[in-house]
Design an enzyme around this catalytic site. Structure first.
Site, short mmCIF file in Angstrom:
data_model
loop_
_atom_site.label_atom_id
_atom_site.label_comp_id
_atom_site.label_asym_id
_atom_site.label_seq_id
_atom_site.Cartn_x
_atom_site.Cartn_y
_atom_site.Cartn_z
N ASP A 86 2.83 -7.85 3.17
CA ASP A 86 1.65 -8.88 2.44
C ASP A 86 0.51 -8.88 3.55
O ASP A 86 0.54 -7.86 4.59
CB ASP A 86 2.07 -10.14 1.94
CG ASP A 86 1.19 -10.69 1.06
OD1 ASP A 86 0.03 -10.89 1.32
OD2 ASP A 86 1.88 -11.03 0.06
N HIS A 122 -1.49 -5.96 3.47
CA HIS A 122 -2.72 -6.13 2.58
C HIS A 122 -3.75 -6.34 3.49
O HIS A 122 -4.72 -6.97 2.94
CB HIS A 122 -2.36 -7.55 1.58
CG HIS A 122 -1.34 -7.29 0.71
ND1 HIS A 122 -0.88 -8.25 -0.43
CD2 HIS A 122 -0.56 -5.95 0.38
CE1 HIS A 122 0.17 -7.85 -0.97
NE2 HIS A 122 0.43 -6.44 -0.56
#
Ligand code: NAG
Ligand code: NAG
Ligand code: NAG
Ligand code: NAG
Ligand code: NAG
Ligand code: NAG
Ligand code: NAG
Ligand code: NAG
Ligand code: NAG
Ligand code: NAG
Ligand code: NAG
Length: 394
Positions: A210, A233
């Site tokens: 993430d 991310h």
């Protein structure tokens, strides 16, 4: 348990006087009380190389003063999902939880050891319970003068690190590893900062799934530099403006020398618009020297985050974006967004100004060349301005 505590308390007192470390020995049961007691009473705490402490109860060590924890062995969280569901420390912010609150003044944690979140149990549990409480392995909470360095963190059930209501916090030489042998990991942000001032995250290597680092509301005077982020991310400001009752400020942030490999995003700013948005500002942000390698969306500003175009025009974002410089993004996109290599979307009628993009040199894969960009409701400055056709600018 009582006897053991007494033993530690006495050794602790002796240790402080003798200035030798309080060495923690694994008990075979829950080692949390001993660790908490040592942190409260010793100047130096040692977890030796071949020691694995099993943490079975929530660790509240928020009043630590001038203490050095040499973590050479391992701190491992025990896989009792039911216990942690009921006893992990909750935060109102985004409804997150933590195993360990570490706070106080003058704290060093180093030693080359490991904090093991034992995350696979939680990722497995998540497949049958989407509201499973998944605690954060380390939260620096109400800390001032905290250094965490030379530590490996692995297998977080959720985010790895939260810096909450703290100042003067430094992380360096941190290795973060997420590996799944079945059900995938989820939400394993490297760091989230919240209501914190003067935080540095430097010289670290992160493999996760993430955000690599995410600046949440009221993150100010932050330095991120020399990171390898793989599988993430990206490095994100926000999301901000999610809650109408709050003013969200992210100001004075420098992100420099970051490698982003196999990531879904690179440099990213996300702000909510629409009926229930909050207000605030993103101001004075510098992203400098970012290398992207196989990144889906290398540069993304979205001031209509989670808001459709109609709602974004009707209820413009109230978190202003100002004074942002993105200097030097080089490398390759993945092609998952085809030719698109940058997207700068501001909310119509919102404040989104003094945005510069310099030295932007990103190529999509061969079959999608040349790269294209999207841009709306802002006036991009800088030597890469020509790449952005912001015809819809009002
Ligand atoms: C943690 O311990 C402190 C006392 O040291 C206490 O004031 C605080 O309420 C505790 N925090 C939580 C979340 O239990
Ligand atoms: C990390 O700690 C280990 C063990 O104490 C030490 O040998 C090593 O030099 C340290 N590394 C850094 C980068 O500080
Ligand atoms: C899901 O997890 C939550 C929190 O960990 C717990 O309270 C709840 O009972 C669990 N639900 C089920 C169906 O197990
Ligand atoms: C995923 O989690 C479920 C539920 O805990 C478990 O039954 C299953 O074996 C796990 N899958 C893998 C591949 O480990
Ligand atoms: C990043 O990865 C490169 C290549 O593997 C390595 O040389 C470098 O030391 C790493 N940087 C950090 C901060 O770990
Ligand atoms: C980024 O990657 C390049 C090429 O592998 C390497 O030379 C550089 O040291 C890396 N940067 C960091 C911060 O590790
Ligand atoms: C952020 O700081 C501002 C100014 O101090 C304050 O009004 C606001 O409530 C804070 N927001 C959050 C989310 O704490
Ligand atoms: C941001 O930096 C400016 C200039 O150094 C300073 O005046 C301002 O107070 C800083 N903002 C915050 C929230 O610390
Ligand atoms: C990135 O993804 C490619 C293709 O899936 C893979 O071959 C490569 O090993 C990955 N790189 C890293 C550093 O994980
Ligand atoms: C846009 O979002 C608003 C608010 O959530 C919703 O009422 C509306 O139906 C959406 N419009 C479209 C075109 O999806
Ligand atoms: C943005 O920068 C300009 C020029 O440095 C400054 O005048 C302005 O106050 C800044 N905006 C905010 C919101 O601080």
């Amino acid at each position: 348990m009582k006897l053991l505590s007494l033993y530690v308390l006495i050794t602790a007192t002796l240790c402080v006087r003798a200035a030798v470390p309080c060495t923690i020995v694994a008990s075979g049961g829950d080692d949390a009380p001993v660790l908490a007691l040592a942190l409260a009473s010793c100047r130096q705490v040692l977890i030796p190389k071949d020691t694995t402490l099993s943490i079975r109860t929530a660790l509240n060590t928020t009043n630590v003063k001038n203490t050095h924890l040499s973590l050479q062995g391992t701190i491992k969280y025990y896989e009792d999902l039911e216990y942690w569901g009921a006893n992990a420390f909750p935060f109102e912010f985004q409804n997150v939880y933590t195993f360990w609150l570490l706070g106080g003044k003058g704290i060093v944690v180093d030693g080359g050891g490991v904090i093991d979140g034992n995350g696979q149990f939680w990722w497995d549990g998540l497949t049958t319970n989407s509201s499973l409480v998944r605690p954060i392995p380390l939260t620096v909470y109400q800390g001032d003068g905290v250094i965490i360095r030379n530590i490996t963190m692995k297998q977080a059930p959720f985010w790895f690190n939260l810096v909450h209501t703290s100042k003067n916090v430094v992380y360096s030489d941190i290795t973060i590893r997420t590996t799944s042998n079945g059900n995938k990991s989820s939400n394993t942000d490297g760091w989230d900062t919240y209501r914190s001032n003067r935080v540095a995250i430097i010289n670290s290597d992160i493999i996760n799934s993430d955000d690599c680092v995410s600046f949440k509301p009221n993150s100010t005077n932050i330095l991120v530099s020399n990171l390898n982020c793989t599988g993430s991310h990206g490095i994100s400001v926000g999301s901000l403006g999610q809650y109408p009752q709050y003013i969200d400020i992210v100001e004075n942030v420098t992100v420099r020398n970051v490698n982003l490999t196999n990531a879904s995003n690179g440099v990213r700013i996300k702000v909510w618009a629409g009926a229930n948005r909050g207000s605030g500002r993103v101001n004075n942000i510098l992203y400098e020297n970012t290398r992207v390698n196989n990144v889906d969306n290398p540069l993304v500003f979205d001031q209509c985050y989670m808001t459709n175009a109609t709602a974004c025009a009707a209820q413009a974002a109230r978190v202003d974006i100002t004074n942002v410089t993105v200097r030097g993004i080089t490398g390759t996109s993945s092609g998952s967004a085809k030719s698109l290599i940058a997207s700068l979307i501001c909310s119509p009628g919102a404040v989104c100004e003094n945005i510069r993009v310099d030295d932007f040199s990103v190529e999509p894969p061969e079959q999608y060349k040349p790269g294209t960009t999207k841009c709306s409701n802002l006036d991009v400055q800088g030597n890469a301005a020509d790449l952005f056709d912001c015809a819809s600018t009002v």
